[in-house]
Enzyme design. Sequence first.
Site, PDB file in Angstrom:
ATOM      1  N   SER A   1      12.433   4.123  11.151  1.00 26.36           N
ATOM      2  CA  SER A   1      13.359   3.919  10.048  1.00 26.36           C
ATOM      3  C   SER A   1      12.707   4.269   8.711  1.00 26.36           C
ATOM      4  O   SER A   1      12.362   5.429   8.495  1.00 26.36           O
ATOM      5  CB  SER A   1      13.870   2.467  10.096  1.00 26.36           C
ATOM      6  OG  SER A   1      14.954   2.296   9.231  1.00 26.36           O
TER       7      SER A   1
ATOM      8  N   ASP B   1      14.131   7.203  14.657  1.00 27.44           N
ATOM      9  CA  ASP B   1      15.383   6.896  13.945  1.00 27.44           C
ATOM     10  C   ASP B   1      15.149   6.844  12.437  1.00 27.44           C
ATOM     11  O   ASP B   1      15.499   5.881  11.747  1.00 27.44           O
ATOM     12  CB  ASP B   1      15.969   5.572  14.449  1.00 27.44           C
ATOM     13  CG  ASP B   1      17.468   5.679  14.722  1.00 27.44           C
ATOM     14  OD1 ASP B   1      17.992   6.801  14.784  1.00 27.44           O
ATOM     15  OD2 ASP B   1      18.105   4.625  14.887  1.00 27.44           O
TER      16      ASP B   1
ATOM     17  N   HIS C   1      20.077   1.269  16.240  1.00 27.83           N
ATOM     18  CA  HIS C   1      18.902   1.369  15.363  1.00 27.83           C
ATOM     19  C   HIS C   1      17.814   0.369  15.760  1.00 27.83           C
ATOM     20  O   HIS C   1      16.624   0.647  15.622  1.00 27.83           O
ATOM     21  CB  HIS C   1      19.330   1.149  13.915  1.00 27.83           C
ATOM     22  CG  HIS C   1      18.307   1.562  12.900  1.00 27.83           C
ATOM     23  ND1 HIS C   1      17.681   2.795  12.926  1.00 27.83           N
ATOM     24  CD2 HIS C   1      17.792   0.910  11.817  1.00 27.83           C
ATOM     25  CE1 HIS C   1      16.840   2.890  11.907  1.00 27.83           C
ATOM     26  NE2 HIS C   1      16.888   1.760  11.223  1.00 27.83           N
TER      27      HIS C   1
END
Length: 430
Positions: free
Chosen positions: A274, A297, A352
């Site tokens: 992330s 991600d 996620h």
Amino acid sequence: MSSIYNDTFCIYTFIHCDQKRSALSFFTMGSSCSNNLGIPPGNGPNAVGCTDFMMDHTAEGTFFRLYYPCQEMESAEKPDWVPCKEYFNGLADFMKMNRALSERIFNYLFGSFKIPAYLDAPFKSNEKCPVIIFSHGLGAFRTLYSAICAEMASQGFIVASVEHRDQSASATYYFCDKPESERSNASLTKSSGATQQNLVKEWMYYRALRHGESEFPLRNKQVKQRADECILALDKLTEINSGISVQNVLETQFDWSTLKNSMDLCRIAVMGHSFGGATVIEALCKEVKFKCGVALDSWMTPLDDEIFPRVKQPIFFINSEKFQWAGNISRMKKLDSAVIQRKMITIRGTVHQSFPDFTFLTGNWIGKLMKLKGEIDPELAIDLCNKATLAFLQRHLGLEKNFNQWDPLIDGEDENLIPGTNVNLLQSAI
């Protein structure tokens, strides 16, 4: 935006309803099968140890959880997944929840879980270990990706999971010097530098966007600091590898001298999830010692467009099916190159939060409600992620392992993988 807060906003809704007692019952019901839950251990041939390192003691120093191959241990302690209540408080603040209530909920749901590694176990490896620096996501901290880090260590890597001090972690800490009048006589006689006897722990919590504040300037400043912290962690590991004596402010039982000449510093990768995925890109741009990067991600918003052409190393984007959007993917595509390998796959049925450890620690229905689980078995998802990562690292670090057996995964050749992305990229987004 990439955050635990967005993916678990429903917690906030339940907790702020009038029936708080029912809400607590709701969450405990979700944890009723917790005896069957846990963070999966590494699958590699090595037992895994872990320890914490902080140097220097100030906010400008480095702080990381180190995972490494270790001696087999029968009775060694495994550390708590969440180190202390201040991290629960930080998660509560990050998710805009009441601290007192959320601490009870978090402690009930997650307080009993352990890291799948032996605390301060003696280092042991029959060969020099390649190195990974790992960067956590927004609102996370150094222990929340232990399934990934322990797997890498079990396969022979030394992994430093950095806890960032840019106020993007839900909580972290450093130390301040006590006033001279408060220091003990014993500590004043020591000449080796700061010890916990003459230091005061100072907590640093997540810094939310202020009303009307633009997000990019803050996140761009943070991603630059995060990359610097990854580089600083690598610098400290380089010193340790060279045999330079280091003082760990945390005074653990681990013998750092055993890591002398333990690392293969020609084979270093950077990895993150992330916001940590954006940190991977920034770190690759800043430090050529990182030979390749794995971005899980990735949230690309914090990055300046101008850095993309300056990144010269191979990059592997491993995405979830439910998080990405056209604008974000189009920024990843700006890193495409005809001469440098840039790969992208998407894991079917993932969300996620399929990459941090939360996904393993909630029951099926509560995990899906909180968007901590997708449709795919979380252990299968992380296994695909780890195997694809290992194959990519073997290819670009020049490792002599058997990880190339998973080479097809790099190209998305599996029924649970999508080559590239599932996101429809409109021409306007590109």
